[in-house]
Design an enzyme around this catalytic site. Structure first.
Site, mmCIF file in Angstrom:
data_model
loop_
_atom_site.group_PDB
_atom_site.id
_atom_site.type_symbol
_atom_site.label_atom_id
_atom_site.label_comp_id
_atom_site.label_asym_id
_atom_site.label_seq_id
_atom_site.Cartn_x
_atom_site.Cartn_y
_atom_site.Cartn_z
ATOM 1 N N GLN A 99 71.076 -87.655 78.136
ATOM 2 C CA GLN A 99 72.132 -86.778 78.635
ATOM 3 C C GLN A 99 72.609 -87.257 80.010
ATOM 4 O O GLN A 99 72.069 -86.877 81.038
ATOM 5 C CB GLN A 99 71.647 -85.332 78.707
ATOM 6 N N PHE A 100 73.649 -88.096 79.984
ATOM 7 C CA PHE A 100 74.158 -88.671 81.225
ATOM 8 C C PHE A 100 74.700 -87.613 82.174
ATOM 9 O O PHE A 100 74.743 -87.812 83.385
ATOM 10 C CB PHE A 100 75.222 -89.740 80.937
ATOM 11 N N THR A 101 75.090 -86.450 81.657
ATOM 12 C CA THR A 101 75.674 -85.411 82.508
ATOM 13 C C THR A 101 74.670 -84.832 83.502
ATOM 14 O O THR A 101 75.065 -84.140 84.438
ATOM 15 C CB THR A 101 76.292 -84.274 81.669
#
Length: 150
Positions: A78-80
């Site tokens: 989850q890059f966010t």
């Protein structure tokens, strides 16, 4: 590396209407990777995740690890988690690693976690539009960052 850990009664990851991973009791690990991450971050974080005493014992005290309760784990990239929100209203993801670095680090993280746990770890599909379902148990949700080990 930055994570959000959720103690779950069950969790699943669905891609294109197909369940690609599912677990019962255990941990859902949302994992954000940045360019500065190293093998040392993987080792520290996997040890923390596996030994964190956030499952109840017979006295309803959080005194057991995911290993102690023979729990399962799903890891979802989850890059966010590396969103920068200081300026304006549109998050910047400049700190999040690009796929050419993030994918091998994600795969190595999962591999190390499996070796230490002694069983298969569920995953999502890196970069896919995933639907993550979970029943948070407690709720127990914990964040950790290898660059800020508090």
């Amino acid at each position: 590396m930055r994570t959000v850990l959720q103690r779950v009664s069950n969790a699943s990851v669905t891609v294109d209407d197909k369940v690609v991973s599912s677990i019962g009791k255990g941990l859902l690990v949302l994992l954000g990777i940045e360019d500065a991450d190293t093998q040392e971050d993987i080792d520290w974080l996997t040890n923390k995740i596996l030994n964190l005493r956030i499952f109840n014992d017979e006295n309803d005290v959080m005194n057991r690890s995911v290993q102690d309760v023979d729990g399962d784990i799903i890891v979802v990239s989850q890059f966010t988690l590396h969103a920068l929100t200081k300026k304006g209203n549109r998050p910047s993801y400049i700190k999040a690693a690009k796929p050419d670095f993030a994918v091998p680090m994600y795969e190595k993280f999962v591999q190390v976690l499996e070796q230490k746990l002694g069983k298969k770890v569920g995953t999502g599909i890196f970069g896919a539009d995933m639907k993550v379902g979970l029943l948070n148990d407690g709720p127990v949700t914990i964040t950790m960052d290898t660059k800020n080990k508090e």
